[in-house]
Design an enzyme around this catalytic site. Structure first.
Site, short mmCIF file in Angstrom:
data_model
loop_
_atom_site.label_atom_id
_atom_site.label_comp_id
_atom_site.label_asym_id
_atom_site.label_seq_id
_atom_site.Cartn_x
_atom_site.Cartn_y
_atom_site.Cartn_z
N LYS A 12 37.69 72.85 18.54
CA LYS A 12 38.62 71.96 18.10
C LYS A 12 39.10 70.51 18.89
O LYS A 12 38.45 70.54 19.95
CB LYS A 12 39.90 72.65 17.95
CG LYS A 12 39.85 73.96 16.92
CD LYS A 12 41.10 74.71 17.02
CE LYS A 12 41.38 75.78 16.19
NZ LYS A 12 42.56 76.64 16.39
N THR A 99 44.61 84.68 19.28
CA THR A 99 45.09 83.54 18.75
C THR A 99 46.23 82.81 19.61
O THR A 99 45.96 81.53 19.85
CB THR A 99 45.74 83.78 17.23
OG1 THR A 99 44.77 84.55 16.37
CG2 THR A 99 46.21 82.62 16.49
N ARG A 110 40.11 81.11 24.90
CA ARG A 110 41.40 80.64 24.56
C ARG A 110 42.46 80.89 25.82
O ARG A 110 43.19 80.39 25.97
CB ARG A 110 41.78 81.36 23.23
CG ARG A 110 41.17 80.94 21.99
CD ARG A 110 41.59 81.49 20.85
NE ARG A 110 41.33 80.99 19.50
CZ ARG A 110 41.41 81.53 18.43
NH1 ARG A 110 41.74 82.71 18.33
NH2 ARG A 110 41.18 80.79 17.36
N HIS A 127 38.05 77.78 17.01
CA HIS A 127 38.19 78.34 15.71
C HIS A 127 36.71 79.46 15.81
O HIS A 127 35.73 78.93 15.96
CB HIS A 127 38.25 77.60 14.60
CG HIS A 127 37.95 78.34 13.27
ND1 HIS A 127 38.96 79.06 12.79
CD2 HIS A 127 36.75 78.74 12.46
CE1 HIS A 127 38.50 79.76 11.58
NE2 HIS A 127 37.47 79.70 11.56
P1 IDP Z 1 42.69 82.44 14.27
O1 IDP Z 1 42.44 80.90 14.80
O2 IDP Z 1 42.81 83.34 15.78
O3 IDP Z 1 42.11 82.88 13.29
P2 IDP Z 1 44.89 82.25 12.46
O4 IDP Z 1 45.87 83.20 12.06
O5 IDP Z 1 43.72 82.10 11.33
O6 IDP Z 1 44.38 82.65 13.97
O7 IDP Z 1 45.51 80.57 12.61
C1 IDP Z 1 44.85 79.54 12.68
C2 IDP Z 1 45.39 78.55 13.68
O8 IDP Z 1 46.75 78.22 13.56
C3 IDP Z 1 45.17 79.39 15.25
O9 IDP Z 1 44.20 79.21 15.72
C4 IDP Z 1 46.21 78.46 15.89
O10 IDP Z 1 45.79 77.12 16.25
C5 IDP Z 1 47.10 78.24 14.90
N1 IDP Z 1 48.35 79.25 14.64
C6 IDP Z 1 48.07 80.62 14.25
N2 IDP Z 1 49.31 81.33 14.22
C7 IDP Z 1 50.44 80.56 14.92
C8 IDP Z 1 51.69 80.46 15.57
O11 IDP Z 1 52.29 81.82 15.24
N3 IDP Z 1 52.21 79.75 15.89
C9 IDP Z 1 51.49 78.56 16.13
N4 IDP Z 1 50.47 78.26 15.84
C10 IDP Z 1 49.74 79.31 15.06
MG MG Z 2 41.52 82.66 11.14
#
Ligand code: IDP
Ligand code: MG
Length: 168
Positions: A12, A99, A110, A127
């Protein structure tokens, strides 16, 4: 056994801005997976919103779209790659970490390099697809079949009249 998978990995904009590309690729090379596609992408709003469509009702969605488009880091690009091999999805997710970068194991990518912004967004530098269905959707969104050096999914041939830009 022999669970050969493909997974989408994005470095990213925060990862690029922090000069972490080399570190992240080195960490990912521990998996012994193969990179079968890679490109630098300027992320359109449409691509960002489609990629994160499952989060469109979350309060952090507008900030997330700005983030992945590079508007928070003055780096309007991501490095998109496909890693391929045995259990690719879980191997990459395990190295990426949770995450929330504060909850991620500190030895993961991360956990080592992520942060939470003052607006509450998780800036987590990478990601990685979470399951086979998501990986297929994401790979088809980010790459055309001819950009991938192995055959991942069925394809069709279409005849199109194209106007292409070529080197002058
Ligand atoms: P992932 O990237 O671990 O698969 P996802 O739930 O798909 O997690 O969320 C996509 C992206 O959105 C995360 O990588 C992060 O940058 C952001 N994100 C996810 N959940 C939250 C949250 O609860 N607060 C703030 N940012 C979040
Ligand atoms: Mg995801």
């Amino acid at each position: 056994m022999n669970n050969i998978q493909a997974t989408l990995v994005l470095i990213k904009p925060d990862g690029l801005k922090k000069s972490l590309t080399g570190n992240i690729l080195t960490r990912l090379s521990e998996t012994k997976l193969e990179i079968v596609a890679a490109k630098v992408v300027r992320v359109s709003r449409e691509l960002a919103e489609t990629h994160y469509c499952h989060l469109k009702d979350k309060p952090f969605f507008p900030e997330l779209i700005k983030y992945v488009q590079g508007e928070l880091h003055d780096r309007k690009k991501v490095l998109a790659m496909i890693y391929w091999g045995e259990d690719a999805i879980n191997k990459v997710r395990a190295l990426a970490g949770a995450t929330n970068p504060e909850e991620a194991d500190p030895t993961t990518i991360r956990g080592s390099y992520g942060r939470i912004t003052t607006k509450g967004l998780y800036e987590n530098v990478i990601h990685a697809s979470t399951n086979e269905e998501e990986a297929e959707r994401e790979i088809k969104l980010w790459f055309c079949p001819d950009e991938v050096i192995v055959d991942l999914y069925p394809t069709n041939k279409v005849k199109k009249e194209l106007s292409l830009r070529v080197w002058a």
